[in-house]
Design a protein around this motif. Structure first.
Motif: not given
Length: 174
Positions: A139-165
């Motif tokens: 995959v590569g390198r996942i930036e820790r700070y960026t993931l932490r900063r956007w964590w709640q938005n990411l969780l909401a995004h995954v929830e919003d797209n849970k029905e996607s195939r």
């Protein structure tokens, strides 16, 4: 009969409570087991919570988990594995879980993990020895700070797209 309740069998804080030092867990127990726990707490002069915590910790150190290190799975006590993956930061703890105990993640956790890996937004060309990223093979390198900063938005995004195939990569809303 024992039943754990909650999202992914993990205790959750109520939104208005914020971060807490302890979590609430609701259990359904056979009445005989409940009496046993109550009597154990009296004998040990501990709270019921203390008795349950001690019993779980004892079991965790006797239970082998498929801990991945150096690309290979090796048995390690769950108690020791928890010491390796634990962080008070939810995003850090999640990445550690996916890295060290990948065979134990749930379907929902796998969807979140695959979304992170598919999202170029979290990748960095990072160089050097500073631990500011996680190196993910293939995959590569996942930036820790960026993931932490956007964590709640990411969780909401995954929830919003849970029905996607298919996995829908995360893009920040700017």
């Amino acid at each position: 009969m024992r039943k754990l309740t909650g999202v992914n069998e993990m205790a959750k804080n109520k939104p208005s409570q914020g971060a807490r030092k302890t979590e609430t867990l609701t259990l359904r127990l056979d009445p005989k087991v409940k009496l046993m726990i109550e009597l154990m707490s009296r004998i040990r002069r501990q709270s019921i919570t203390g008795v349950v915590e001690a019993a779980i910790e004892e079991i965790a150190f006797d239970l082998d988990a498929p801990f991945v290190s150096g690309g290979e799975a090796h048995p390690m006590s769950l108690g020791s594995a928890i010491s390796e993956i634990w962080s008070t930061d939810e995003s850090e703890r999640f990445i550690n879980l996916c890295h060290y105990l990948p065979s134990l993640i749930t379907y929902e956790e796998q969807r979140l993990w695959e979304t992170i890996k598919a999202s170029k937004f979290f990748l960095t060309p990072g160089t050097g020895d500073m631990p500011t990223y996680w190196e993910i093979p293939g995959v590569g390198r996942i930036e820790r700070y960026t993931l932490r900063r956007w964590w709640q938005n990411l969780l909401a995004h995954v929830e919003d797209n849970k029905e996607s195939r298919t996995i829908v990569p995360f893009e920040p809303p700017f």
